[in-house]
Design a protein around this motif. Sequence first.
Motif, PDB file in Angstrom:
ATOM      1  N   PHE A  12      59.117 -35.589   4.355  1.00  0.00           N
ATOM      2  CA  PHE A  12      57.910 -35.291   5.132  1.00  0.00           C
ATOM      3  C   PHE A  12      56.970 -34.340   4.394  1.00  0.00           C
ATOM      4  CE2 PHE A  12      61.357 -36.348   7.922  1.00  0.00           C
ATOM      5  CZ  PHE A  12      60.808 -37.144   8.903  1.00  0.00           C
ATOM      6  N   ASN A  13      57.460 -33.750   3.292  1.00  0.00           N
ATOM      7  CA  ASN A  13      56.676 -32.725   2.595  1.00  0.00           C
ATOM      8  C   ASN A  13      56.139 -33.190   1.258  1.00  0.00           C
ATOM      9  OD1 ASN A  13      57.186 -29.973   0.582  1.00  0.00           O
ATOM     10  ND2 ASN A  13      55.781 -29.806   2.308  1.00  0.00           N
ATOM     11  N   PHE A  14      56.724 -34.251   0.679  1.00  0.00           N
ATOM     12  CA  PHE A  14      56.211 -34.737  -0.607  1.00  0.00           C
ATOM     13  C   PHE A  14      54.798 -35.280  -0.412  1.00  0.00           C
ATOM     14  CE2 PHE A  14      56.005 -37.529  -4.373  1.00  0.00           C
ATOM     15  CZ  PHE A  14      56.400 -36.614  -5.338  1.00  0.00           C
ATOM     16  N   ASP A  15      53.986 -35.128  -1.429  1.00  0.00           N
ATOM     17  CA  ASP A  15      52.571 -35.491  -1.329  1.00  0.00           C
ATOM     18  C   ASP A  15      52.367 -36.967  -0.930  1.00  0.00           C
ATOM     19  OD1 ASP A  15      49.807 -34.550  -1.907  1.00  0.00           O
ATOM     20  OD2 ASP A  15      49.870 -36.195  -3.357  1.00  0.00           O
ATOM     21  N   PRO A  16      51.535 -37.212   0.083  1.00  0.00           N
ATOM     22  CA  PRO A  16      50.763 -36.283   0.922  1.00  0.00           C
ATOM     23  C   PRO A  16      51.632 -35.682   2.031  1.00  0.00           C
ATOM     24  CG  PRO A  16      50.288 -38.535   1.568  1.00  0.00           C
ATOM     25  CD  PRO A  16      51.215 -38.626   0.394  1.00  0.00           C
ATOM     26  N   ALA A  17      51.647 -34.366   2.102  1.00  0.00           N
ATOM     27  CA  ALA A  17      52.548 -33.660   3.012  1.00  0.00           C
ATOM     28  C   ALA A  17      52.132 -33.805   4.472  1.00  0.00           C
ATOM     29  CB  ALA A  17      52.599 -32.179   2.653  1.00  0.00           C
ATOM     30  N   ARG A  18      53.105 -34.104   5.315  1.00  0.00           N
ATOM     31  CA  ARG A  18      52.871 -34.138   6.769  1.00  0.00           C
ATOM     32  C   ARG A  18      53.260 -32.813   7.417  1.00  0.00           C
ATOM     33  NH1 ARG A  18      56.176 -39.188   8.782  1.00  0.00           N
ATOM     34  NH2 ARG A  18      55.267 -38.538  10.773  1.00  0.00           N
ATOM     35  N   VAL A  19      54.136 -32.048   6.764  1.00  0.00           N
ATOM     36  CA  VAL A  19      54.549 -30.739   7.265  1.00  0.00           C
ATOM     37  C   VAL A  19      54.683 -29.771   6.103  1.00  0.00           C
ATOM     38  CG1 VAL A  19      55.813 -31.680   9.255  1.00  0.00           C
ATOM     39  CG2 VAL A  19      57.022 -31.263   7.110  1.00  0.00           C
ATOM     40  N   PHE A  20      54.534 -28.477   6.401  1.00  0.00           N
ATOM     41  CA  PHE A  20      54.816 -27.415   5.446  1.00  0.00           C
ATOM     42  C   PHE A  20      56.090 -26.688   5.867  1.00  0.00           C
ATOM     43  CE2 PHE A  20      50.045 -26.860   4.299  1.00  0.00           C
ATOM     44  CZ  PHE A  20      50.123 -27.982   3.480  1.00  0.00           C
ATOM     45  N   LEU A  21      56.630 -25.905   4.947  1.00  0.00           N
ATOM     46  CA  LEU A  21      57.899 -25.238   5.194  1.00  0.00           C
ATOM     47  C   LEU A  21      57.756 -24.094   6.188  1.00  0.00           C
ATOM     48  CD1 LEU A  21      60.821 -25.482   4.198  1.00  0.00           C
ATOM     49  CD2 LEU A  21      60.244 -23.942   2.315  1.00  0.00           C
ATOM     50  N   GLY A  22      56.742 -23.249   6.010  1.00  0.00           N
ATOM     51  CA  GLY A  22      56.585 -22.079   6.855  1.00  0.00           C
ATOM     52  C   GLY A  22      57.590 -20.987   6.501  1.00  0.00           C
ATOM     53  N   ASP A  23      57.339 -19.779   6.979  1.00  0.00           N
ATOM     54  CA  ASP A  23      58.255 -18.667   6.707  1.00  0.00           C
ATOM     55  C   ASP A  23      59.657 -18.933   7.232  1.00  0.00           C
ATOM     56  OD1 ASP A  23      56.111 -17.443   5.584  1.00  0.00           O
ATOM     57  OD2 ASP A  23      56.041 -15.734   6.952  1.00  0.00           O
ATOM     58  N   ALA A  24      59.769 -19.667   8.337  1.00  0.00           N
ATOM     59  CA  ALA A  24      61.077 -19.947   8.919  1.00  0.00           C
ATOM     60  C   ALA A  24      61.937 -20.809   8.003  1.00  0.00           C
ATOM     61  CB  ALA A  24      60.919 -20.631  10.277  1.00  0.00           C
ATOM     62  N   GLY A  25      61.315 -21.450   7.034  1.00  0.00           N
ATOM     63  CA  GLY A  25      62.075 -22.207   6.047  1.00  0.00           C
ATOM     64  C   GLY A  25      62.176 -21.488   4.727  1.00  0.00           C
ATOM     65  N   SER A  26      61.055 -20.938   4.241  1.00  0.00           N
ATOM     66  CA  SER A  26      61.047 -20.354   2.898  1.00  0.00           C
ATOM     67  C   SER A  26      61.853 -19.061   2.811  1.00  0.00           C
ATOM     68  CB  SER A  26      59.601 -20.098   2.458  1.00  0.00           C
ATOM     69  OG  SER A  26      58.946 -19.187   3.318  1.00  0.00           O
ATOM     70  N   ILE A  27      61.800 -18.223   3.837  1.00  0.00           N
ATOM     71  CA  ILE A  27      62.515 -16.947   3.781  1.00  0.00           C
ATOM     72  C   ILE A  27      64.033 -17.148   3.780  1.00  0.00           C
ATOM     73  CG2 ILE A  27      62.959 -14.790   5.024  1.00  0.00           C
ATOM     74  CD1 ILE A  27      60.304 -14.801   3.542  1.00  0.00           C
ATOM     75  N   LEU A  34      47.354 -24.691 -12.234  1.00  0.00           N
ATOM     76  CA  LEU A  34      47.385 -26.079 -12.689  1.00  0.00           C
ATOM     77  C   LEU A  34      46.697 -27.003 -11.682  1.00  0.00           C
ATOM     78  CD1 LEU A  34      50.980 -26.268 -14.185  1.00  0.00           C
ATOM     79  CD2 LEU A  34      48.826 -26.387 -15.449  1.00  0.00           C
ATOM     80  N   ILE A  35      46.957 -26.783 -10.394  1.00  0.00           N
ATOM     81  CA  ILE A  35      46.314 -27.604  -9.372  1.00  0.00           C
ATOM     82  C   ILE A  35      44.810 -27.359  -9.358  1.00  0.00           C
ATOM     83  CG2 ILE A  35      46.087 -27.953  -6.878  1.00  0.00           C
ATOM     84  CD1 ILE A  35      49.083 -27.599  -6.649  1.00  0.00           C
ATOM     85  N   ARG A  36      44.400 -26.114  -9.484  1.00  0.00           N
ATOM     86  CA  ARG A  36      42.970 -25.804  -9.472  1.00  0.00           C
ATOM     87  C   ARG A  36      42.266 -26.359 -10.708  1.00  0.00           C
ATOM     88  NH1 ARG A  36      42.721 -19.499  -8.375  1.00  0.00           N
ATOM     89  NH2 ARG A  36      40.458 -19.886  -8.411  1.00  0.00           N
ATOM     90  N   MET A  37      43.026 -26.596 -11.785  1.00  0.00           N
ATOM     91  CA  MET A  37      42.446 -27.197 -12.985  1.00  0.00           C
ATOM     92  C   MET A  37      42.493 -28.726 -12.957  1.00  0.00           C
ATOM     93  SD  MET A  37      43.468 -24.669 -16.183  1.00  0.00           S
ATOM     94  CE  MET A  37      45.239 -24.648 -15.877  1.00  0.00           C
ATOM     95  N   GLY A  38      42.955 -29.292 -11.841  1.00  0.00           N
ATOM     96  CA  GLY A  38      42.867 -30.735 -11.683  1.00  0.00           C
ATOM     97  C   GLY A  38      44.169 -31.492 -11.583  1.00  0.00           C
ATOM     98  N   TRP A  39      45.306 -30.812 -11.708  1.00  0.00           N
ATOM     99  CA  TRP A  39      46.574 -31.518 -11.568  1.00  0.00           C
ATOM    100  C   TRP A  39      46.769 -31.944 -10.113  1.00  0.00           C
ATOM    101  CZ3 TRP A  39      51.608 -30.482 -14.555  1.00  0.00           C
ATOM    102  CH2 TRP A  39      51.350 -30.393 -15.931  1.00  0.00           C
ATOM    103  N   PRO A  40      47.081 -33.204  -9.831  1.00  0.00           N
ATOM    104  CA  PRO A  40      47.432 -33.600  -8.462  1.00  0.00           C
ATOM    105  C   PRO A  40      48.751 -32.939  -8.035  1.00  0.00           C
ATOM    106  CG  PRO A  40      46.922 -35.512  -9.850  1.00  0.00           C
ATOM    107  CD  PRO A  40      47.067 -34.343 -10.767  1.00  0.00           C
ATOM    108  N   HIS A  41      48.929 -32.764  -6.731  1.00  0.00           N
ATOM    109  CA  HIS A  41      50.159 -32.172  -6.211  1.00  0.00           C
ATOM    110  C   HIS A  41      51.387 -32.954  -6.676  1.00  0.00           C
ATOM    111  CE1 HIS A  41      48.834 -29.134  -3.117  1.00  0.00           C
ATOM    112  NE2 HIS A  41      47.682 -29.697  -3.447  1.00  0.00           N
ATOM    113  N   ARG A  42      51.271 -34.267  -6.687  1.00  0.00           N
ATOM    114  CA  ARG A  42      52.430 -35.089  -7.045  1.00  0.00           C
ATOM    115  C   ARG A  42      52.813 -34.876  -8.507  1.00  0.00           C
ATOM    116  NH1 ARG A  42      53.147 -41.066  -4.732  1.00  0.00           N
ATOM    117  NH2 ARG A  42      52.694 -39.746  -2.926  1.00  0.00           N
ATOM    118  N   ARG A  43      51.822 -34.839  -9.388  1.00  0.00           N
ATOM    119  CA  ARG A  43      52.113 -34.614 -10.811  1.00  0.00           C
ATOM    120  C   ARG A  43      52.763 -33.253 -11.018  1.00  0.00           C
ATOM    121  NH1 ARG A  43      47.555 -33.980 -15.615  1.00  0.00           N
ATOM    122  NH2 ARG A  43      49.035 -33.645 -17.347  1.00  0.00           N
TER     123      ARG A  43
END
Length: 319
Positions: free
Chosen positions: A176-191, A252-261
Motif C-alpha cells: 500500500f506504500n510503494f509508489d504511488p503510495a496509498r498510505v504513509f507510515l506515520g509516527d505509530a509505525g516509524s517510531i 535526489l527526489i528534488r533533483m528529479g528522481w522519481p520515488h520509485r527509482r
Amino acid sequence: MMPWSISAAVAAGVAIVMLLALLKRAHALPLDQPNHRSLHTRPTPRIGGLALFPAAVGGAWSGGLSNDESLLLACAAGLFVLSIADDRHDLPVRLRLGVHLLLSGLAAYLLFGATPWLIPAALALGWMTNLYNFMDGANGLAGGMAAIGFAGLAAASHDVVLAAAVVGAACGFLLFNFDPARVFLGDAGSIPLGFLAGGLGLQGVAQGQWPLWYPLLVFSPFIVDASVTLLRRAWRREKVWQAHREHYFQRLIRMGWPHRRLALAEYALMSLCGLSAYGMLRLESRAQMLGLALWGAIYLMLMIAIDRRWRAFGDGHGS
C-alpha cells in the motif's frame, strides 16, 4: 513450516487485512497534508503504523518469542501508544523525546544491566528510535528498507521470530506504500520500527551473536543519511527536530528522481550492505575492518557526488 516463516506469513496477512479495513475509513483518520517541506502533493492517510505494528505483534506471538524479544516488544508497544497520540495531537517534542529515552534506557538496562554499555546503548537506541521517523519521507522507502534490514538481522540471529514478523508486516504494508503510495507510515509505525531495529541489533551484541558493526552496516543507508544530515543541521544551529527536505534521499527526489527509482536504488544499496555484512561475519577481524573501511569510502564518494550535483542544481535554479 518453521516458526519464523509462520510469524512472517501471519504478520503479512494481518497487515494487509487491517490496511484494507482502515482505508475504508481513511477520511476519519489522520491525513498527511502537503506543505512546503513535503515531497508528496496530495493528502495521504498516516495509518500504516496502525496496521504494521499490531501485525508484527500478532506474527511474533504466533511464532513464539524469547524473553528478550518479549521485553523489547513491550517497550515498543509503549512507543506505539505514545505515537498514536502524537499523530493525532502533535505532542510536545520534550515529552516525546523524554519517553523515547526512558524506554530506550529501560531496554538497554534489560539487555546489558548496570555495565559501561548501558548509557551508550540507551543513547544509540534513542537515536535509532527517531531515525526511522527522520527517514520516512519517500514512497516505499521506510517500508521496503525495514523488510530488507530486519531480514538481515533475522539471517544472523538465534532469536529470529520477532525480526521475521517485522519483515512480514513491512511487506504487507509495502503493498500500500510503494509508489504511488496509498498510505504513509506515520509516527505509530516509524517510531516502533526504529526502536525494534536498534533493540534487536543491541540484543544480538549483548548475546554475542554479532559485533556492534553488524547491525550498523545492515541499516547503514538509513543511519549514514540521517546522521550526517542532522549533524550538518546542528552545526548550522538549525532546529534539528523540525521537518525539512535536506536528507540525501530528499535531495535526489528534488533533483528529479522519481520515488520509485529512489526506492529501488535504496533497496539495492541496503541489500548489498546486508549481504556483505553477513559475509563479513565469517572473516577474521582484520578483513572485517577492511570491509568496513571500504563501505566508509563508498558512502563518502556517494555523498560527495550528491553534494556536487546539489550545488549545480541550486545554481541552475537560482538558489
